[in-house]
Write a protein that holds these residues in place. Structure first.
Motif, PDB file in Angstrom:
ATOM      1  N   ALA A   1     -15.070 103.394 -10.210  1.00  0.00           N
ATOM      2  CA  ALA A   1     -15.400 101.966 -10.351  1.00  0.00           C
ATOM      3  C   ALA A   1     -15.748 101.632 -11.796  1.00  0.00           C
ATOM      4  O   ALA A   1     -16.503 102.365 -12.436  1.00  0.00           O
ATOM      5  CB  ALA A   1     -16.563 101.604  -9.437  1.00  0.00           C
ATOM      6  N   PRO A   2     -15.235 100.504 -12.317  1.00  0.00           N
ATOM      7  CA  PRO A   2     -15.601 100.083 -13.672  1.00  0.00           C
ATOM      8  C   PRO A   2     -16.970  99.392 -13.675  1.00  0.00           C
ATOM      9  O   PRO A   2     -17.556  99.158 -12.615  1.00  0.00           O
ATOM     10  CB  PRO A   2     -14.483  99.104 -14.038  1.00  0.00           C
ATOM     11  CG  PRO A   2     -14.041  98.538 -12.728  1.00  0.00           C
ATOM     12  CD  PRO A   2     -14.217  99.639 -11.715  1.00  0.00           C
ATOM     13  N   PRO A   3     -17.488  99.033 -14.842  1.00  0.00           N
ATOM     14  CA  PRO A   3     -18.788  98.352 -14.914  1.00  0.00           C
ATOM     15  C   PRO A   3     -18.781  97.005 -14.192  1.00  0.00           C
ATOM     16  O   PRO A   3     -17.733  96.446 -13.887  1.00  0.00           O
ATOM     17  CB  PRO A   3     -19.000  98.168 -16.424  1.00  0.00           C
ATOM     18  CG  PRO A   3     -18.148  99.206 -17.063  1.00  0.00           C
ATOM     19  CD  PRO A   3     -16.957  99.359 -16.170  1.00  0.00           C
ATOM     20  N   THR A   4     -19.960  96.502 -13.944  1.00  0.00           N
ATOM     21  CA  THR A   4     -20.134  95.245 -13.236  1.00  0.00           C
ATOM     22  C   THR A   4     -19.325  94.122 -13.902  1.00  0.00           C
ATOM     23  O   THR A   4     -19.397  93.927 -15.114  1.00  0.00           O
ATOM     24  CB  THR A   4     -21.624  94.849 -13.209  1.00  0.00           C
ATOM     25  OG1 THR A   4     -22.357  95.903 -12.584  1.00  0.00           O
ATOM     26  CG2 THR A   4     -21.830  93.559 -12.439  1.00  0.00           C
ATOM     27  N   GLY A   5     -18.574  93.403 -13.083  1.00  0.00           N
ATOM     28  CA  GLY A   5     -17.820  92.259 -13.567  1.00  0.00           C
ATOM     29  C   GLY A   5     -16.433  92.574 -14.071  1.00  0.00           C
ATOM     30  O   GLY A   5     -15.593  91.668 -14.184  1.00  0.00           O
ATOM     31  N   VAL A   6     -16.154  93.836 -14.390  1.00  0.00           N
ATOM     32  CA  VAL A   6     -14.819  94.217 -14.871  1.00  0.00           C
ATOM     33  C   VAL A   6     -13.849  94.208 -13.691  1.00  0.00           C
ATOM     34  O   VAL A   6     -14.166  94.689 -12.606  1.00  0.00           O
ATOM     35  CB  VAL A   6     -14.854  95.601 -15.540  1.00  0.00           C
ATOM     36  CG1 VAL A   6     -13.445  96.052 -15.921  1.00  0.00           C
ATOM     37  CG2 VAL A   6     -15.761  95.566 -16.764  1.00  0.00           C
ATOM     38  N   TYR A   7     -12.647  93.668 -13.919  1.00  0.00           N
ATOM     39  CA  TYR A   7     -11.688  93.564 -12.820  1.00  0.00           C
ATOM     40  C   TYR A   7     -11.152  94.942 -12.449  1.00  0.00           C
ATOM     41  O   TYR A   7     -10.764  95.745 -13.310  1.00  0.00           O
ATOM     42  CB  TYR A   7     -10.529  92.634 -13.201  1.00  0.00           C
ATOM     43  CG  TYR A   7      -9.816  92.093 -11.988  1.00  0.00           C
ATOM     44  CD1 TYR A   7     -10.412  91.128 -11.195  1.00  0.00           C
ATOM     45  CD2 TYR A   7      -8.566  92.564 -11.622  1.00  0.00           C
ATOM     46  CE1 TYR A   7      -9.771  90.628 -10.059  1.00  0.00           C
ATOM     47  CE2 TYR A   7      -7.914  92.076 -10.501  1.00  0.00           C
ATOM     48  CZ  TYR A   7      -8.526  91.107  -9.728  1.00  0.00           C
ATOM     49  OH  TYR A   7      -7.902  90.631  -8.602  1.00  0.00           O
ATOM     50  N   TRP A   8     -11.119  95.207 -11.145  1.00  0.00           N
ATOM     51  CA  TRP A   8     -10.707  96.510 -10.610  1.00  0.00           C
ATOM     52  C   TRP A   8      -9.506  96.291  -9.696  1.00  0.00           C
ATOM     53  O   TRP A   8      -9.651  95.980  -8.514  1.00  0.00           O
ATOM     54  CB  TRP A   8     -11.861  97.135  -9.842  1.00  0.00           C
ATOM     55  CG  TRP A   8     -11.657  98.568  -9.461  1.00  0.00           C
ATOM     56  CD1 TRP A   8     -10.660  99.398  -9.866  1.00  0.00           C
ATOM     57  CD2 TRP A   8     -12.497  99.340  -8.594  1.00  0.00           C
ATOM     58  NE1 TRP A   8     -10.802 100.640  -9.303  1.00  0.00           N
ATOM     59  CE2 TRP A   8     -11.932 100.645  -8.515  1.00  0.00           C
ATOM     60  CE3 TRP A   8     -13.648  99.064  -7.875  1.00  0.00           C
ATOM     61  CZ2 TRP A   8     -12.489 101.650  -7.752  1.00  0.00           C
ATOM     62  CZ3 TRP A   8     -14.219 100.081  -7.121  1.00  0.00           C
ATOM     63  CH2 TRP A   8     -13.646 101.354  -7.064  1.00  0.00           C
ATOM     64  N   PRO A   9      -8.295  96.427 -10.209  1.00  0.00           N
ATOM     65  CA  PRO A   9      -7.102  96.135  -9.409  1.00  0.00           C
ATOM     66  C   PRO A   9      -7.035  96.906  -8.100  1.00  0.00           C
ATOM     67  O   PRO A   9      -6.606  96.362  -7.070  1.00  0.00           O
ATOM     68  CB  PRO A   9      -5.957  96.515 -10.351  1.00  0.00           C
ATOM     69  CG  PRO A   9      -6.517  96.345 -11.715  1.00  0.00           C
ATOM     70  CD  PRO A   9      -7.949  96.769 -11.600  1.00  0.00           C
ATOM     71  N   ALA A  10      -7.446  98.174  -8.094  1.00  0.00           N
ATOM     72  CA  ALA A  10      -7.378  98.962  -6.860  1.00  0.00           C
ATOM     73  C   ALA A  10      -8.243  98.348  -5.769  1.00  0.00           C
ATOM     74  O   ALA A  10      -7.845  98.310  -4.590  1.00  0.00           O
ATOM     75  CB  ALA A  10      -7.820 100.395  -7.148  1.00  0.00           C
TER      76      ALA A  10
END
Length: 494
Positions: free
Chosen positions: A460-469
């Motif tokens: 998971a990326p940091p809070t708020g960063v878009y995560w396509p998966a």
């Protein structure tokens, strides 16, 4: 004989002196003429007629004059153009590409016009630049780069309190139904869809299901610098070029920042008030549905009485400033059904000034069932005398995660929980539809499905960063109908 010779010599001498005088006079005249010629051919210059220009939003065009000085007897050649600074070509003005012009002999000025585009904007000024280049035979003068200030000074339009968005369904109290929402072609979902178009067509298709629906553009006080109003205006102008007369969803997420109560100080209050004032200035006449401060009241229980008073003052000020714009509809954070009782949340909303807003929004950062949220919203609405609400349905199609054993203080319930899905959206072809439930103005995806809740699970990326998966998972699990526990929900009058 001698006398005759002397007379001849004297005459010749006199004539010689006379010739010398004439020659000297001729030479002197030549020098005078040379001086005049030198003065006439002294170096000239080519300049714009003003060091700076000002244009009004509605004036149509701005005339700019090029002047030349010095010897005007020959031709003069010079190039000119107009380019962007912070003004947007095609939105605020029309650029003028490099253009070469020739002054005819005796001609001292050339005038060209810069088209100014009127979009009914009331906002902060923007700027373009008029410039000269490549003059011949004379050099460029002092005014060869002149700033153009374009005043967004169209007056604010009148606000129709009962129908600020000018929708056909406003008579029912639902000011959203019937409005056409803006869909951002540069949203995170749209960018991700284009990125995977070739490498992963299945992902691209799932992402496109999200990208074609309206979402909320979010502003953060912490990363916008000084010119907030200019950035807001810049974004909103672009929306009206791409999709004229659309209504834009906006949100802010600034008051919940790190530890609880961190922003509930007089210093942050002053900064936040200025931030909101600039946001409102940037909106001007644009049609906007505004989701004011995600999580600002759902976190109210952790604030001291003094901190809550500051939070209430911030939100009250924001409502008054935003709804001073003619076409802004404000919804205030109403938390979620699984966070606080309806009576307690109604009290928080009342203190924050919800009576002067259109209403409140629910479930912005939770995954609670639709029926639970509608029931909760109707309960709060009755306690507030009929205030309307909107439910975020971007991640709750399959309801919340209910693990047998919650770990990490329950973070897996809200921080990228697995197996979740998109929920129903009350929009068809970008037009908001009635929900059929009393006081419920809409089921919308204003949380922008696919944004990470934090680095709480592997990958998971940091809070708020878009995560396509994660967005693909939500799209694959989309549930199009309202689901959840059974409640006796009040239907809207027909």
């Amino acid at each position: 004989m001698t006398r005759t010779l002397n007379a001849v010599l004297a005459h010749a001498l006199t004539a010689g002196r006379r010739c010398m005088c004439l020659a000297f006079a001729a030479c002197l005249g030549l020098l005078v003429l040379c001086g005049v010629s030198q003065a006439a051919t002294a170096p000239g210059s080519v300049s714009l007629d003003q060091p700076a220009y000002t244009a009004h939003e509605a004036q149509g065009s701005l005339p700019i004059t090029i002047e030349r000085s010095g010897d005007l007897s020959g031709e003069e050649h010079v190039g000119y153009g107009v380019k962007r600074q912070d003004a947007q070509p095609g939105i605020d003005f029309r650029t003028i590409s490099n253009t070469y012009v020739t002054f005819a002999p005796g001609q001292s000025t050339v005038t060209f016009n810069v088209p100014i585009i009127d979009r009914g904007i009331n906002s902060t000024p923007v700027h373009a630049l008029a410039y000269l280049y490549g003059s011949y035979p004379d050099s460029l003068g002092a005014n060869n780069n002149s700033l153009i200030t374009i005043l967004h000074d169209d007056p604010l339009q009148l606000r129709v309190t009962a129908n600020p968005l000018a929708t056909s369904a406003a008579a029912t109290g639902n000011v959203i139904a019937g409005t056409r929402f803006y869909v951002d072609p540069s949203s995170s979902a749209a960018k991700a869809q284009r990125r995977y178009a070739r490498s992963n067509p299945a992902w691209a298709k799932a992402l496109s299901d999200i990208a074609v629906e309206p979402a909320a553009h979010r502003f953060y006080m912490w990363n916008m610098g000084a010119n907030v109003s200019g950035q807001v205006s810049h974004y909103l102008e672009g929306t009206q070029v791409h999709q004229p007369e659309s209504t834009v969803m906006l949100s802010t997420y600034s008051l919940v920042h790190g530890k609880c109560g961190y922003t509930a100080t007089p210093a942050i209050q002053a900064r936040y008030d200025d931030f909101i004032k600039q946001v409102a200035a940037g909106i001007g006449n644009t049609h906007v549905v505004f989701f004011l401060e995600l999580d600002s009241l759902i976190t109210a229980p952790c604030l001291s009485h003094q901190q809550l008073a500051i939070r209430d003052a911030e939100l009250n000020y924001a409502i008054s400033v935003l709804e001073a714009d003619p076409h802004v509809v404000v919804y205030l954070d109403g938390g979620a059904a699984d966070a606080a009782s309806a009576s307690r949340q109604a009290s928080y909303l009342q203190g924050a000034g919800v009576a002067r807003a259109q209403g409140f929004f629910l479930n912005s950062t939770h995954f609670d069932w639709m029926t639970s949220e509608i029931h909760y919203g109707q309960d709060i609405s009755r306690r507030l005398g009929g205030s309307h609400f909107v439910v975020n349905s971007g991640e709750n199609g399959r309801g919340p995660l209910r693990p047998h054993s919650r770990v990490k203080d329950g973070n897996e319930v809200l921080c990228n929980p697995p197996g979740r899905g998109l929920g129903p959206i009350s929009v068809a072809n970008r037009v908001a539809q009635p929900t059929g439930y009393a006081a419920d103005d809409g089921s919308l995806w204003f949380s922008n499905p696919g944004g990470s809740g934090g680095q709480c699970v592997p990958g998971a990326p940091p809070t708020g960063v878009y995560w396509p998966a994660y967005a693909v998972m939500l799209a694959d699990n989309w549930v199009h109908k309202i689901g959840g526990p059974h409640y006796r929900l009040t239907r809207a009058p027909k």
